[in-house]
Design an enzyme around this catalytic site. Structure first.
Site, PDB file in Angstrom:
ATOM      1  N   GLU A   1       0.820  -1.212   0.000  1.00 33.90           N
ATOM      2  CA  GLU A   1       0.000   0.000   0.000  1.00 33.90           C
ATOM      3  C   GLU A   1       0.856   1.264   0.000  1.00 33.90           C
ATOM      4  O   GLU A   1       0.447   2.309  -0.509  1.00 33.90           O
ATOM      5  CB  GLU A   1      -0.910  -0.006   1.241  1.00 33.90           C
ATOM      6  CG  GLU A   1      -2.375   0.139   0.872  1.00 33.90           C
ATOM      7  CD  GLU A   1      -3.312  -0.029   2.059  1.00 33.90           C
ATOM      8  OE1 GLU A   1      -4.079  -0.990   2.033  1.00 33.90           O
ATOM      9  OE2 GLU A   1      -3.278   0.792   2.989  1.00 33.90           O
TER      10      GLU A   1
ATOM     11  N   HIS B   1       7.873 -26.592   0.635  1.00 32.87           N
ATOM     12  CA  HIS B   1       7.210 -27.700  -0.054  1.00 32.87           C
ATOM     13  C   HIS B   1       6.065 -27.223  -0.929  1.00 32.87           C
ATOM     14  O   HIS B   1       5.246 -28.026  -1.359  1.00 32.87           O
ATOM     15  CB  HIS B   1       6.740 -28.735   0.985  1.00 32.87           C
ATOM     16  CG  HIS B   1       7.888 -29.241   1.794  1.00 32.87           C
ATOM     17  ND1 HIS B   1       8.627 -30.336   1.438  1.00 32.87           N
ATOM     18  CD2 HIS B   1       8.476 -28.733   2.915  1.00 32.87           C
ATOM     19  CE1 HIS B   1       9.595 -30.513   2.317  1.00 32.87           C
ATOM     20  NE2 HIS B   1       9.530 -29.543   3.224  1.00 32.87           N
TER      21      HIS B   1
ATOM     22  N   LYS C   1     -13.092   1.865  -1.770  1.00 30.58           N
ATOM     23  CA  LYS C   1     -14.029   2.050  -0.651  1.00 30.58           C
ATOM     24  C   LYS C   1     -15.210   2.890  -1.115  1.00 30.58           C
ATOM     25  O   LYS C   1     -16.360   2.610  -0.785  1.00 30.58           O
ATOM     26  CB  LYS C   1     -13.345   2.773   0.514  1.00 30.58           C
ATOM     27  CG  LYS C   1     -12.377   1.952   1.329  1.00 30.58           C
ATOM     28  CD  LYS C   1     -11.859   2.844   2.468  1.00 30.58           C
ATOM     29  CE  LYS C   1     -10.954   2.120   3.436  1.00 30.58           C
ATOM     30  NZ  LYS C   1     -10.479   2.973   4.529  1.00 30.58           N
TER      31      LYS C   1
END
Ligand code: PA5
Length: 458
Positions: free
Chosen positions: A304, A333, A447
Site C-alpha cells: 500500500e 514444499h 471504498k
C-alpha cells in the site's frame, strides 16, 4: 542491546549471486549520498510532525493512559476481546499477538492465559465467520474494540451495526460502555483537520471510552499507537518491552549512512534490486510460526505504501514491488521450486529466530527404520535451522538474492525492532521511488465505489 536484530545482506550482493542479480558494493556506495540526502528530508518531516509513526513510542502520556484503561477493562474479567477493524486497523495487532502469545492461545484455559481474554480479530465481512464469532462470544462476556481511523470504513461500520443491537439488548444502554471501546480519529472540535469519524457519535451516545488515532499516523503505520497498544495491553502483552524495542531500533535508524542503518540498507537494496535487477517481487519468509502474521503485516505495508501510479511530481510511474508472504519450512514444499527455478524476479527476506522458546529433542525411537538415524538424537530446532540454511544456500546457488534477518529470540523487544525497522525502511523506500508512501488513493477509490454500490450518498 543484547537482543539487537541482525541483518546479513551478503547474499544479495553481486559477489554472491552475480552482477545481473545482485547489488554491487559500488552501486550501494553510489546510492549512499542520495540516501543520506533523503534522510535529511525525512528527518525534517519527522521534526515537523508530518509523520507521527516514528515517535509514538515516546508518548508516555498515551502509553500510560492505554495501560491504565487496559487494566481497568482487564479487571472486569472478559472472556473475549473482539477487534472490529480491517487493514492497518487489524494487521498490526494480529502480528503482535501471533508473535508474542503461545500458539493455540484461544484454546488455553483462562488460567493458562493469565486471566486474559481470548482474541478474535474480525478483519473481514465473511458472514459465516462473523456469525460463528458471535455465537462463541456472548456480549456479556465480551469486550469489543472498534478501530477505524477514517471512521467510515464500510466493513467496520457494518460489523458495529451488527453487534450493537445484541450488545445493548444484553447489557442495557448504560452497560454498553463497559463492553465497547472505540479507537478513531479525534473529534474535529479538538483537531480541526481530523477526518469526520462516524464512530464519534456512537461514542457520545453510549459514553464510551475512546482513543484518538493521531492524524499524522496512517493505518499501516499505527501498530504502536492506540490502535495496536490498547488491545495488546488488554491481552497482557509487554508494552514496555515493545517501546524499548522501538527506541533501540530508532537509535539505529537515526544514522544517515546506509551501512550503519539496517532500515536504509534494506530500503536501498530492495530499490536497487527492483529497479536495476528486475526483482519486482519481495518475498517475506520467516522461519517461525510466530512471525507468519508479521509477513501479512509487511505485505500490506510494502504494497500500500509503494504501489503508486503517480510519483511526487504527478508523473505516471506505476511503482512498487509486489510483496509475497511465505512461511519456512512449510512453503519450501509449495513455493521454493518456483523460487529456485522460476523467473529470477524476486528478492527473498529470510527471517530467522536464533533461539526458539522451546527446544524439542528427537527421541531415539523407530529403530526399525535405520534411514532415520540422521534425525534421531537431534532437535526439531536443529532441523529448522538446517532447512533455513538449506534454502538460503540453494537460492544463492540459483543466483537469487537473499537478505537474512535474525531475531536472537522472539519477544516484545525484538518484534518491535523488526516492525519499526520495516516502517522506517518503507518510508525511505518511498523516498527512493519518489512516491508518497503515506497515502492510499487506490484503496480510497475502492471504498468509495463499494459504498456507492450499497446505495450510500457518496
Ligand atoms: O493503511 C491504511 O491506511 C489502510 O489499510 C487502512 O488501515 C484500512 O483501509 C482501514 O481503514 P480505517 O482504519 O480508516 O477503517
Amino acid at each position: 542491546m543484547d537482543d539487537a536484530i541482525r541483518i546479513d545482506a551478503t547474499r544479495a550482493l553481486s559477489s554472491a549471486v552475480g552482477e545481473a542479480h545482485g547489488v554491487a558494493e559500488a552501486e550501494l556506495d553510489a546510492i549512499a549520498p542520495r540516501v543520506r540526502q533523503l534522510h535529511g528530508i525525512l528527518a525534517e518531516e519527522r521534526a515537523t510532525a508530518k509523520y507521527g509513526f516514528y515517535d509514538l513510542y515516546k508518548d508516555t502520556d498515551v502509553i500510560d493512559r492505554v495501560k491504565a484503561e487496559a487494566d481497568r477493562f482487564h479487571a472486569m474479567g472478559y472472556e473475549n476481546l473482539v477487534v472490529l477493524g480491517i487493514g492497518g486497523s487489524a494487521l498490526g495487532l494480529t502480528a503482535l499477538h501471533t508473535a508474542l502469545h503461545p500458539p493455540y492461545y484461544n484454546l488455553r484455559d483462562p488460567k493458562a492465559r493469565d486471566g486474559r481474554p481470548r482474541l478474535f480479530v474480525m478483519d473481514n465481512i465473511d458472514p459465516t465467520t462473523f456469525a460463528q464469532m458471535m455465537r462463541l462470544c456472548p456480549p456479556e462476556k465480551t469486550l469489543y474494540n472498534a478501530i477505524s481511523k477514517s471512521g467510515e470504513t464500510a466493513e467496520t461500520m457494518l460489523q458495529l451495526l451488527v453487534i450493537i443491537e445484541p450488545l445493548e439488548r444484553a447489557m442495557g444502554k448504560d452497560g454498553v460502555k463497559d463492553h465497547l471501546v472505540i479507537t478513531t480519529s479525534p473529534d474535529r472540535d479538538r483537531v480541526p483537520n481530523a477526518p469526520i469519524s462516524l464512530l464519534r457519535p456512537v461514542a457520545k451516545k453510549y459514553g464510551l471510552t475512546a482513543f484518538d488515532i493521531p492524524v499524522n499516523v496512517g493505518g499501516r503505520f499505527s501498530v504502536f499507537s492506540q490502535v495496536g497498544m490498547f488491545p495488546a495491553a488488554v491481552l497482557g502483552l509487554d508494552i514496555d518491552g515493545m517501546m524499548a524495542g522501538c527506541a533501540a531500533m530508532d537509535a539505529r535508524c537515526g544514522q544517515p549512512d546506509l551501512h550503519a542503518n539496517p532500515a536504509y540498507l534494506r530500503a536501498a537494496l530492495h530499490y536497487l534490486l527492483d529497479t536495476r535487477k528486475g526483482k519486482t517481487i519481495s518475498v517475506m519468509m520467516p522461519y517461525a510460526d510466530g512471525l507468519r502474521s508479521v509477513a501479512d503485516w509487511y505485505c500490506q505495508l510494502w504494497a500500500e505504501s509503494l504501489g503508486k501510479q503517480y510519483d511526487l511530481d504527478g508523473k505516471n510511474v506505476f511503482a512498487g514491488q509486489t510483496p509475497v508472504k511465505a512461511l519456512g519450512a512449510t512453503d519450501q514444499h509449495s513455493q521454493v521450486q518456483l523460487y529456485r527455478e522460476g523467473p529470477n524476479n524476486k528478492v527473498f527476506n529470510i527471517v530467522e529466530v536464533a533461539e526458539f522458546s522451546e527446544t524439542l529433542p528427537v527421541p531415539n525411537t523407530l529403530q526399525c527404520v535405520p534411514e532415520l538415524e540422521y534425525l534421531r538424537g537431534a532437535t526439531m530446532n536443529k532441523l529448522m535451522a538446517a532447512e533455513l540454511q538449506g534454502t538460503v544456500d540453494a537460492l544463492t546457488l540459483s543466483k537469487r538474492p537473499v537478505i537474512r534477518v535474525t531475531l536472537p529470540r522472539l519477544n516484545a523487544g525484538t518484534v518491535a525492532q523488526l516492525l519499526y525497522m520495516l516502517e522506517v525502511e518503507t518510508a525511505m523506500a518511498g523516498r527512493l521511488y519518489h512516491v508518497n508512501a503515506f497515502d492510499q488513493p487506490g484503496v480510497e477509490e475502492g471504498k468509495r465505489i463499494a459504498r456507492e454500490l450499497m446505495g450510500a450518498d457518496c
